[in-house]
Design an enzyme around this catalytic site. Sequence first.
Site, PDB file in Angstrom:
ATOM      1  N   LYS A 108      13.391  -2.120  -8.102  1.00 12.32           N
ATOM      2  CA  LYS A 108      13.714  -1.306  -6.916  1.00 12.32           C
ATOM      3  C   LYS A 108      14.143  -2.202  -5.743  1.00 12.32           C
ATOM      4  O   LYS A 108      15.060  -1.887  -5.011  1.00 12.32           O
ATOM      5  CB  LYS A 108      12.477  -0.478  -6.565  1.00 12.32           C
ATOM      6  CG  LYS A 108      12.314  -0.031  -5.156  1.00 12.32           C
ATOM      7  CD  LYS A 108      13.098   1.217  -4.898  1.00 12.32           C
ATOM      8  CE  LYS A 108      12.911   1.791  -3.529  1.00 12.32           C
ATOM      9  NZ  LYS A 108      12.476   0.908  -2.497  1.00 12.32           N
ATOM     10  N   HIS A 160       4.311   1.643  -8.199  1.00 17.89           N
ATOM     11  CA  HIS A 160       3.315   0.559  -8.165  1.00 17.89           C
ATOM     12  C   HIS A 160       2.436   0.617  -9.421  1.00 17.89           C
ATOM     13  O   HIS A 160       2.124  -0.412 -10.017  1.00 17.89           O
ATOM     14  CB  HIS A 160       2.406   0.690  -6.934  1.00 17.89           C
ATOM     15  CG  HIS A 160       3.111   0.552  -5.616  1.00 17.89           C
ATOM     16  ND1 HIS A 160       3.204   1.584  -4.715  1.00 17.89           N
ATOM     17  CD2 HIS A 160       3.734  -0.515  -5.047  1.00 17.89           C
ATOM     18  CE1 HIS A 160       3.852   1.160  -3.636  1.00 17.89           C
ATOM     19  NE2 HIS A 160       4.183  -0.089  -3.809  1.00 17.89           N
ATOM     20  N   GLY A 179       0.802  -1.227   0.000  1.00 22.85           N
ATOM     21  CA  GLY A 179       0.000   0.000   0.000  1.00 22.85           C
ATOM     22  C   GLY A 179       0.829   1.268   0.000  1.00 22.85           C
ATOM     23  O   GLY A 179       2.017   1.232  -0.307  1.00 22.85           O
ATOM     24  N   ALA A 180       0.160   2.402   0.368  1.00 22.60           N
ATOM     25  CA  ALA A 180       0.759   3.737   0.202  1.00 22.60           C
ATOM     26  C   ALA A 180       1.296   3.824  -1.232  1.00 22.60           C
ATOM     27  O   ALA A 180       2.476   4.067  -1.477  1.00 22.60           O
ATOM     28  CB  ALA A 180       1.836   3.995   1.244  1.00 22.60           C
ATOM     29  N   LEU A 181       0.383   3.578  -2.154  1.00 23.83           N
ATOM     30  CA  LEU A 181       0.763   3.374  -3.553  1.00 23.83           C
ATOM     31  C   LEU A 181       1.293   4.649  -4.209  1.00 23.83           C
ATOM     32  O   LEU A 181       0.864   5.754  -3.883  1.00 23.83           O
ATOM     33  CB  LEU A 181      -0.446   2.846  -4.338  1.00 23.83           C
ATOM     34  CG  LEU A 181      -1.034   1.532  -3.811  1.00 23.83           C
ATOM     35  CD1 LEU A 181      -2.252   1.114  -4.635  1.00 23.83           C
ATOM     36  CD2 LEU A 181       0.004   0.411  -3.806  1.00 23.83           C
ATOM     37  N   SER A 213       7.164   3.972  -0.829  1.00 22.46           N
ATOM     38  CA  SER A 213       6.161   4.375   0.159  1.00 22.46           C
ATOM     39  C   SER A 213       6.838   5.082   1.335  1.00 22.46           C
ATOM     40  O   SER A 213       6.270   5.977   1.945  1.00 22.46           O
ATOM     41  CB  SER A 213       5.405   3.149   0.664  1.00 22.46           C
ATOM     42  OG  SER A 213       4.882   2.441  -0.434  1.00 22.46           O
ATOM     43  N   ARG A 214       8.051   4.681   1.622  1.00 23.15           N
ATOM     44  CA  ARG A 214       8.777   5.287   2.748  1.00 23.15           C
ATOM     45  C   ARG A 214       9.122   6.751   2.486  1.00 23.15           C
ATOM     46  O   ARG A 214       9.384   7.493   3.439  1.00 23.15           O
ATOM     47  CB  ARG A 214      10.037   4.489   3.059  1.00 23.15           C
ATOM     48  CG  ARG A 214       9.746   3.165   3.724  1.00 23.15           C
ATOM     49  CD  ARG A 214      11.018   2.538   4.277  1.00 23.15           C
ATOM     50  NE  ARG A 214      10.717   1.467   5.206  1.00 23.15           N
ATOM     51  CZ  ARG A 214      10.468   0.218   4.844  1.00 23.15           C
ATOM     52  NH1 ARG A 214      10.478  -0.115   3.578  1.00 23.15           N
ATOM     53  NH2 ARG A 214      10.193  -0.694   5.758  1.00 23.15           N
TER      54      ARG A 214
END
Length: 298
Positions: free
Chosen positions: A152, A37, A31-33, A189-190
């Site tokens: 990645k 993604h 998630g936190a696309l 996402s980070r």
Amino acid sequence: MILFKKITAIKTRLELFKKQGKKIGFIPTMGALHQGHISLINLSRQQNDITVCSIFINPTQFNDAKDFEKYPVIIDRDILLLETNGANVLFLPSVHEIYPGGVSANPSPYPLGVIETMLEGQYRPGHFQGVCQVVHRLLKIIEPDVLYLGQKDYQQSMVIKKLIQIAKVPVKIIIAPTFREQNGLAMSSRNLRLSEQAKNKASAIHDALLYVKHNIGSKKIDELKKQAAEQLLQAGFEKIDYVQVAEAQTLQPAEAWDKSKNLVALVAAFIDGVRLIDNMLLPLTSGPSPQVEKGEVS
Ligand code: AMP
């Protein structure tokens, strides 16, 4: 897009698609696309009839409880992004759904060999066992024709390829190029946890990788790794886990540049308390490469 939270429900629907002869592409995520993604979703849409995405923040792959707690969650925005980008199915299971027996250590670890303890494995013990646990479970549920992964996470892709061999999962793997911000920073996402200032500074990882790429063959590998690490510290990274140049197929450290071997440069470093990773395949010919420097796909 159809959203499923339960294994039985998604399996029933996907079986129907399969009976209709539909080809299924699968993108597992936490998630936190972001556009990285979405580039995998786009690839799957071009190559399959049905694109399935999963969002599951897998507790067993976090060796650091704080990292798990701080992992960004923006599920409403993710759903919207998947809708607008044409994903057909979203699997959004609970932790209990994936691990009905609890999340204690895997009773039968996967025999991954040395790849599990080097680089990411050295700094995140148990991480790849957790990755294999969840990916194996998801593959058994979705049974896709094609699995999409990002370059990645280079070592993770290699580990998942190994898992597929060990567990004899009949799936094709496609590894998509790393999608980057304008300044070269690999999307992650980070990155959401970085200030604007730190994001700007963090592009130094890409610059350092390009530096290694452009100078491989003309300087000693040890010297290049040292210089790349210095560049990162000067740019504002507070801690470096590793800067490594390794054989692309085995991840064994490369001692010297050899034009018969594919090499990859890999970095893991902290900025603003956030751990970022990135990598770049190195050319088989030495000297500066003519490719565009910023936003270059590696
Ligand atoms: P994550 O949600 O971080 O677990 O990532 C899910 C999948 O997306 C993994 O296969 C990642 O390698 C891939 N991915 C993450 N970031 C990028 C990126 N910047 N470009 C391409 N693929 C990515």
